[in-house]
Write a protein that holds these residues in place. Structure first.
Motif, PDB file in Angstrom:
ATOM      1  N   THR A  99      45.885  48.894  37.905  1.00 33.87           N
ATOM      2  CA  THR A  99      47.140  48.809  38.656  1.00 33.87           C
ATOM      3  C   THR A  99      46.863  48.640  40.151  1.00 33.87           C
ATOM      4  O   THR A  99      47.542  47.875  40.832  1.00 33.87           O
ATOM      5  CB  THR A  99      47.995  50.069  38.414  1.00 33.87           C
ATOM      6  N   GLU A 100      45.871  49.343  40.652  1.00 36.80           N
ATOM      7  CA  GLU A 100      45.545  49.299  42.086  1.00 36.80           C
ATOM      8  C   GLU A 100      44.806  48.023  42.501  1.00 36.80           C
ATOM      9  O   GLU A 100      44.971  47.555  43.626  1.00 36.80           O
ATOM     10  CB  GLU A 100      44.686  50.514  42.474  1.00 36.80           C
ATOM     11  N   TYR A 101      44.002  47.486  41.630  1.00 40.25           N
ATOM     12  CA  TYR A 101      43.130  46.367  41.994  1.00 40.25           C
ATOM     13  C   TYR A 101      43.886  45.203  42.657  1.00 40.25           C
ATOM     14  O   TYR A 101      43.464  44.736  43.716  1.00 40.25           O
ATOM     15  CB  TYR A 101      42.344  45.876  40.766  1.00 40.25           C
ATOM     16  N   PRO A 102      44.988  44.722  42.097  1.00 36.47           N
ATOM     17  CA  PRO A 102      45.681  43.588  42.727  1.00 36.47           C
ATOM     18  C   PRO A 102      46.225  43.888  44.128  1.00 36.47           C
ATOM     19  O   PRO A 102      46.477  42.975  44.900  1.00 36.47           O
ATOM     20  CB  PRO A 102      46.833  43.277  41.767  1.00 36.47           C
ATOM     21  N   LYS A 103      46.370  45.155  44.455  1.00 39.02           N
ATOM     22  CA  LYS A 103      46.839  45.537  45.788  1.00 39.02           C
ATOM     23  C   LYS A 103      45.719  45.420  46.826  1.00 39.02           C
ATOM     24  O   LYS A 103      45.983  45.466  48.019  1.00 39.02           O
ATOM     25  CB  LYS A 103      47.355  46.984  45.780  1.00 39.02           C
ATOM     26  N   GLN A 107      41.503  38.194  44.344  1.00 46.61           N
ATOM     27  CA  GLN A 107      40.677  37.701  43.245  1.00 46.61           C
ATOM     28  C   GLN A 107      41.112  38.363  41.943  1.00 46.61           C
ATOM     29  O   GLN A 107      41.377  39.564  41.906  1.00 46.61           O
ATOM     30  CB  GLN A 107      39.207  38.039  43.543  1.00 46.61           C
ATOM     31  N   LYS A 108      41.198  37.585  40.879  1.00 45.68           N
ATOM     32  CA  LYS A 108      41.541  38.135  39.568  1.00 45.68           C
ATOM     33  C   LYS A 108      40.474  39.141  39.145  1.00 45.68           C
ATOM     34  O   LYS A 108      39.277  38.911  39.330  1.00 45.68           O
ATOM     35  CB  LYS A 108      41.633  37.009  38.536  1.00 45.68           C
ATOM     36  N   LEU A 109      40.909  40.251  38.576  1.00 43.48           N
ATOM     37  CA  LEU A 109      39.992  41.281  38.105  1.00 43.48           C
ATOM     38  C   LEU A 109      39.158  40.735  36.954  1.00 43.48           C
ATOM     39  O   LEU A 109      39.687  40.251  35.958  1.00 43.48           O
ATOM     40  CB  LEU A 109      40.774  42.518  37.652  1.00 43.48           C
ATOM     41  N   LYS A 119      32.139  38.147  41.684  1.00 43.63           N
ATOM     42  CA  LYS A 119      31.476  36.854  41.880  1.00 43.63           C
ATOM     43  C   LYS A 119      31.663  36.335  43.300  1.00 43.63           C
ATOM     44  O   LYS A 119      30.841  35.596  43.806  1.00 43.63           O
ATOM     45  CB  LYS A 119      31.996  35.837  40.864  1.00 43.63           C
ATOM     46  N   LYS A 120      32.777  36.707  43.919  1.00 46.04           N
ATOM     47  CA  LYS A 120      33.054  36.298  45.302  1.00 46.04           C
ATOM     48  C   LYS A 120      32.886  37.524  46.180  1.00 46.04           C
ATOM     49  O   LYS A 120      33.736  38.407  46.207  1.00 46.04           O
ATOM     50  CB  LYS A 120      34.448  35.702  45.413  1.00 46.04           C
ATOM     51  N   PHE A 121      31.802  37.539  46.909  1.00 46.67           N
ATOM     52  CA  PHE A 121      31.431  38.739  47.654  1.00 46.67           C
ATOM     53  C   PHE A 121      32.377  39.047  48.806  1.00 46.67           C
ATOM     54  O   PHE A 121      32.476  40.191  49.229  1.00 46.67           O
ATOM     55  CB  PHE A 121      29.988  38.638  48.130  1.00 46.67           C
ATOM     56  N   ASP A 122      33.094  38.054  49.292  1.00 51.07           N
ATOM     57  CA  ASP A 122      34.050  38.295  50.370  1.00 51.07           C
ATOM     58  C   ASP A 122      35.385  38.823  49.841  1.00 51.07           C
ATOM     59  O   ASP A 122      36.283  39.131  50.606  1.00 51.07           O
ATOM     60  CB  ASP A 122      34.264  37.024  51.200  1.00 51.07           C
ATOM     61  N   GLN A 123      35.514  38.939  48.536  1.00 46.11           N
ATOM     62  CA  GLN A 123      36.748  39.429  47.923  1.00 46.11           C
ATOM     63  C   GLN A 123      36.588  40.817  47.284  1.00 46.11           C
ATOM     64  O   GLN A 123      37.452  41.262  46.546  1.00 46.11           O
ATOM     65  CB  GLN A 123      37.211  38.441  46.851  1.00 46.11           C
TER      66      GLN A 123
END
Length: 155
Positions: A99-103, A107-109, A119-123
């Motif tokens: 629930t918290e991740y998209p906040k 990047q898609k979980l 995979k995207k270190f800046d995200q």
């Protein structure tokens, strides 16, 4: 992709350059918030956060000579991975995290049962990972672990 590094510093030194900053930030986020009692050490060829035998003498049921694992941080072939056993065994913690991740990230979980892949270190949501690391105390984790072991044995 297990490392043969014997120490945490050796592991960190062998990281590819493009991962060093993100990996170090993830590690710092964990170390800042992980509850007292967990220890950082090399575990399964990765950085491990474990319950030492001095606190939990039984160790890991599969290999009692090893301390009880809780989390691991690894540089895999195509991503940085966080393995969190609490998410795997505690449905409420998993629900909170998903629930918290998209906040915290656009990047898609990308997640397996207890593995979170970046995979995207800046995200990478460093603050969220720090918060996750602090959600379970050593006692919480031992109780959760023992409950699961007892439930498996009774089936």
């Amino acid at each position: 992709m297990q490392s043969t590094a014997k120490t945490i510093n050796d592991y960190l030194n062998e990281l590819p350059e493009e991962r060093k900053i993100a990996f170090s930030k993830l590690r710092e986020s964990i170390l800042k918030t992980i509850p007292k009692g967990f220890e950082e050490q090399m575990s399964y060829g990765m950085l491990g956060y474990v319950v030492p035998h001095s606190i939990y003498p039984n160790g890991y049921h599969c290999t009692p000579k090893l301390p009880l694992p809780f989390m691991n941080l690894a540089s895999q072939k195509n991503f940085i991975a966080l393995y969190h056993m609490g998410i795997y065994l505690n449905p409420k913690l998993l629900e909170w995290f998903t629930t918290e991740y998209p906040k915290h990230s656009t990047q898609k979980l990308d997640m397996g049962k207890g593995c979170i892949r970046f995979k995207k270190f800046d995200q990478i949501p460093f603050d969220l990972i720090g918060e996750l690391a602090g959600k379970m105390t050593v006692d919480n984790w031992i109780n959760c672990y023992e409950t699961q072991i007892k439930n498996r044995k009774s089936k």
